[in-house]
Scaffold this motif. Sequence first.
Motif, mmCIF file in Angstrom:
data_model
loop_
_atom_site.group_PDB
_atom_site.id
_atom_site.type_symbol
_atom_site.label_atom_id
_atom_site.label_comp_id
_atom_site.label_asym_id
_atom_site.label_seq_id
_atom_site.Cartn_x
_atom_site.Cartn_y
_atom_site.Cartn_z
ATOM 1 N N VAL A 32 0.864 -1.185 0.000
ATOM 2 C CA VAL A 32 0.000 0.000 0.000
ATOM 3 C C VAL A 32 0.902 1.237 0.000
ATOM 4 O O VAL A 32 1.626 1.484 0.955
ATOM 5 N N PHE A 33 0.855 2.001 -1.070
ATOM 6 C CA PHE A 33 1.682 3.198 -1.206
ATOM 7 C C PHE A 33 0.998 4.371 -0.503
ATOM 8 O O PHE A 33 -0.178 4.641 -0.743
ATOM 9 N N ILE A 34 1.743 5.081 0.358
ATOM 10 C CA ILE A 34 1.209 6.220 1.104
ATOM 11 C C ILE A 34 2.053 7.445 0.729
ATOM 12 O O ILE A 34 3.219 7.548 1.111
ATOM 13 N N ILE A 35 1.459 8.362 -0.012
ATOM 14 C CA ILE A 35 2.176 9.531 -0.513
ATOM 15 C C ILE A 35 1.655 10.780 0.200
ATOM 16 O O ILE A 35 0.460 11.059 0.184
ATOM 17 N N GLU A 36 2.577 11.512 0.811
ATOM 18 C CA GLU A 36 2.201 12.691 1.579
ATOM 19 C C GLU A 36 2.318 13.957 0.740
ATOM 20 O O GLU A 36 3.329 14.203 0.089
ATOM 21 N N TYR A 37 1.251 14.741 0.742
ATOM 22 C CA TYR A 37 1.261 16.051 0.120
ATOM 23 C C TYR A 37 1.378 17.090 1.237
ATOM 24 O O TYR A 37 1.578 16.762 2.391
ATOM 25 N N GLU A 38 1.243 18.362 0.889
ATOM 26 C CA GLU A 38 1.366 19.418 1.886
ATOM 27 C C GLU A 38 0.276 19.305 2.958
ATOM 28 O O GLU A 38 0.545 19.440 4.147
ATOM 29 N N ASP A 39 -0.956 19.068 2.538
ATOM 30 C CA ASP A 39 -2.078 19.015 3.482
ATOM 31 C C ASP A 39 -2.915 17.750 3.342
ATOM 32 O O ASP A 39 -4.042 17.686 3.852
#
Length: 212
Positions: A32-39
Amino acid sequence: MLQFDFNISLNDKTHIDLLTGTIKNHHIGKPVFIIEYEDSYQLMFESDYEQYELIKEFAAHFDDYEYTEDISGGNDEILMAVRRVQSPFSSDNFGRRWNEDPIEKNFYLVKIKDALPAQKPQSVIHVLFGKEIREYKIHVGEAVNRNTKEEGYIVIKEIPQEGEKPEFLTGLFLNAADAFWEGYRLLTPRVEADYEDFQKELKRSKKTKAKK
């Protein structure tokens, strides 16, 4: 066998532990890929199941939100968006295929009106291997085409040490987001290989425990 690709956008970072905990409870069986953005966060994974229970379980924690498939009227607060695509290679137990083209379905956990605007991804990607979270990095740097003098962004293998030349993995992109997603595409085979090793090690560990 059913084949689905899931893309979940979580527009409130404070709920990421709740969402990953829900996913852990449902034993996806794939990285499971978890990609963080700014918010916000974006989670992507494959599954051989439609995962209705997973989606409903997460929504049950929010009494003032509801799921809808139609946001044409406009909603200014979307807590989570789920995009599910059924592969044309999906088949029943006898190998018969149900659809010749991908079937896409979208769900939105909404309160009022519009989704939050798209934002630039962070360089660090967290990937869920079972209940273990691993960290990967995508390095995007600024670059200039020597021939055309065009400025843009490029994916490099890793941040070079002083005096070292960077190893370029891609050509020039006009914006950082496009470069990031190309880096993500290049990273995926490595993550899948790591996940296979993870599963093998998990099986060996279970066999060792069973012998004791």
